[in-house]
Design a protein around this motif. Sequence first.
Motif, PDB file in Angstrom:
ATOM      1  N   PHE A  77      21.085  31.884  25.575  1.00  0.00           N
ATOM      2  CA  PHE A  77      21.780  32.329  26.789  1.00  0.00           C
ATOM      3  C   PHE A  77      23.141  32.933  26.461  1.00  0.00           C
ATOM      4  CE2 PHE A  77      24.760  31.385  30.300  1.00  0.00           C
ATOM      5  CZ  PHE A  77      24.234  32.274  31.238  1.00  0.00           C
ATOM      6  N   LYS A  78      23.925  32.240  25.670  1.00  0.00           N
ATOM      7  CA  LYS A  78      25.269  32.709  25.341  1.00  0.00           C
ATOM      8  C   LYS A  78      25.231  34.048  24.611  1.00  0.00           C
ATOM      9  CE  LYS A  78      29.505  31.270  22.945  1.00  0.00           C
ATOM     10  NZ  LYS A  78      30.144  30.188  22.151  1.00  0.00           N
ATOM     11  N   LEU A  79      24.365  34.152  23.603  1.00  0.00           N
ATOM     12  CA  LEU A  79      24.274  35.388  22.824  1.00  0.00           C
ATOM     13  C   LEU A  79      23.701  36.526  23.667  1.00  0.00           C
ATOM     14  CD1 LEU A  79      22.909  33.985  19.429  1.00  0.00           C
ATOM     15  CD2 LEU A  79      25.262  34.625  19.970  1.00  0.00           C
ATOM     16  N   GLY A  80      22.656  36.228  24.439  1.00  0.00           N
ATOM     17  CA  GLY A  80      22.037  37.250  25.269  1.00  0.00           C
ATOM     18  C   GLY A  80      22.990  37.785  26.316  1.00  0.00           C
ATOM     19  N   ILE A  92      14.866  38.811  23.161  1.00  0.00           N
ATOM     20  CA  ILE A  92      15.108  37.420  22.775  1.00  0.00           C
ATOM     21  C   ILE A  92      13.779  36.748  22.488  1.00  0.00           C
ATOM     22  CG2 ILE A  92      16.143  35.218  23.400  1.00  0.00           C
ATOM     23  CD1 ILE A  92      17.925  36.642  25.378  1.00  0.00           C
ATOM     24  N   GLU A  93      13.670  36.133  21.325  1.00  0.00           N
ATOM     25  CA  GLU A  93      12.448  35.420  20.973  1.00  0.00           C
ATOM     26  C   GLU A  93      12.274  34.225  21.907  1.00  0.00           C
ATOM     27  OE1 GLU A  93       9.064  34.701  19.908  1.00  0.00           O
ATOM     28  OE2 GLU A  93       9.984  36.449  18.980  1.00  0.00           O
ATOM     29  N   LYS A  94      11.022  33.867  22.167  1.00  0.00           N
ATOM     30  CA  LYS A  94      10.747  32.764  23.093  1.00  0.00           C
ATOM     31  C   LYS A  94      11.253  31.425  22.543  1.00  0.00           C
ATOM     32  CE  LYS A  94       6.546  30.714  21.562  1.00  0.00           C
ATOM     33  NZ  LYS A  94       7.246  29.496  21.161  1.00  0.00           N
ATOM     34  N   LEU A 103      18.282  32.152  33.185  1.00  0.00           N
ATOM     35  CA  LEU A 103      17.487  33.373  33.125  1.00  0.00           C
ATOM     36  C   LEU A 103      17.803  34.290  34.301  1.00  0.00           C
ATOM     37  CD1 LEU A 103      15.413  35.159  31.859  1.00  0.00           C
ATOM     38  CD2 LEU A 103      13.600  33.712  32.800  1.00  0.00           C
ATOM     39  N   LYS A 104      17.979  33.716  35.472  1.00  0.00           N
ATOM     40  CA  LYS A 104      18.329  34.528  36.644  1.00  0.00           C
ATOM     41  C   LYS A 104      19.635  35.286  36.420  1.00  0.00           C
ATOM     42  CE  LYS A 104      15.852  31.708  40.036  1.00  0.00           C
ATOM     43  NZ  LYS A 104      15.974  30.733  41.145  1.00  0.00           N
ATOM     44  N   LYS A 105      20.584  34.654  35.755  1.00  0.00           N
ATOM     45  CA  LYS A 105      21.863  35.309  35.461  1.00  0.00           C
ATOM     46  C   LYS A 105      21.672  36.460  34.480  1.00  0.00           C
ATOM     47  CE  LYS A 105      24.713  31.212  36.333  1.00  0.00           C
ATOM     48  NZ  LYS A 105      25.592  30.170  35.717  1.00  0.00           N
ATOM     49  N   LEU A 106      20.827  36.255  33.466  1.00  0.00           N
ATOM     50  CA  LEU A 106      20.546  37.326  32.506  1.00  0.00           C
ATOM     51  C   LEU A 106      19.869  38.506  33.193  1.00  0.00           C
ATOM     52  CD1 LEU A 106      19.229  35.451  29.327  1.00  0.00           C
ATOM     53  CD2 LEU A 106      21.508  36.393  29.698  1.00  0.00           C
ATOM     54  N   ILE A 107      18.901  38.209  34.063  1.00  0.00           N
ATOM     55  CA  ILE A 107      18.191  39.267  34.787  1.00  0.00           C
ATOM     56  C   ILE A 107      19.167  40.058  35.660  1.00  0.00           C
ATOM     57  CG2 ILE A 107      16.472  39.703  36.588  1.00  0.00           C
ATOM     58  CD1 ILE A 107      14.918  37.273  35.493  1.00  0.00           C
TER      59      ILE A 107
END
Length: 334
Positions: A77-80, A92-94, A103-107
């Motif tokens: 999460f931090k790196l992404g 990002i690898e699973k 995930l919602k924040k990344l999206i």
Amino acid sequence: MITIAQVGVGRWGKNLLRNFSQIDTCRVKLVCEADPAHRAELKKNYPAIKIVASFNQVLKDPEIDAVIIATPAATHFKLGMKALQAGKHVFIEKPIVLKTTQLKKLIEVAAEKKRTLMEGHLLLYHGGVNRVKKAIKDGILGDLYHIYFRRTNLGSIRFKENALWDFGPHDISVVYHFIDEEPRQISAQGVGYLQEGIEEVVFTSIKFKSGRFAHLHESWIDPYKDRKIIVVGSKGMIILDELATDGKVKFIKKRVEKHDAKFEHERFKYHDEGVEVLEYEEVEPLRLECKHFLESIENSSTPRSGGENSLRVLKTLEMAQKSLEKEGKQLKWN
């Protein structure tokens, strides 16, 4: 030409680096690796790639278009997020992250920055899986009834995540690849014999509003290594056996037909018309996955294993884990 940086080159990261470095539509400029011994090895094997220890060098390089993240899951999460905020496309690898809230924040940030966000779900690029998908789409199975997954082995025991989180993401991603609809309820049961709180054996059920369902069996303590998917329909069944040597995808032409009849024992008629091997071109799934990421960037298209797909998989994992903790209680999807 898409310029790439990769962060993390561990057990699986080595495979990602090998593939991206061999694709002629991209250039791997930087590799960020924290381990000094790994950095020394990388410099020998990839002399044309700059090997660095600091992630900031990746973020600050204006030539870097996309970042490949293959680090421990807790760091994703931090790196992404940092990579997306820096205007980079991100693979990002699973598991992409460990919480749906993350995930919602990344999206959200990916959409805001108009950048591609993709998770590494290898089976969605497996030739056999997509041959089964085509067979379902072509209707040779008739009405799809249910799917059964068996992913077992003796060994590969983890110390932090259970068998659900280790094997489950693979199979759950395929469930939604085959049955593209919202579930109705999720349940899971499992047992941890060797370590308290870490289930080595997990059975997960996903029931859909249409009446279809999927059943997943994942285990680290099984007498056989097994990698099977069985799809059952009204006109036949398909078996995908990743370990088979006589054809990995087989159409089993067995079915049962119901008839109106005077006598009860005459109401069902059984058919067995043999077995047909469904051929497909065998290409390394990881190579196809890497190419798909690059094509999604070039075409500004949604990846097959993009953020919204990953959100459904991750939500299923979270609900299955809650069900495990509630001794198999069925949880409604909302």
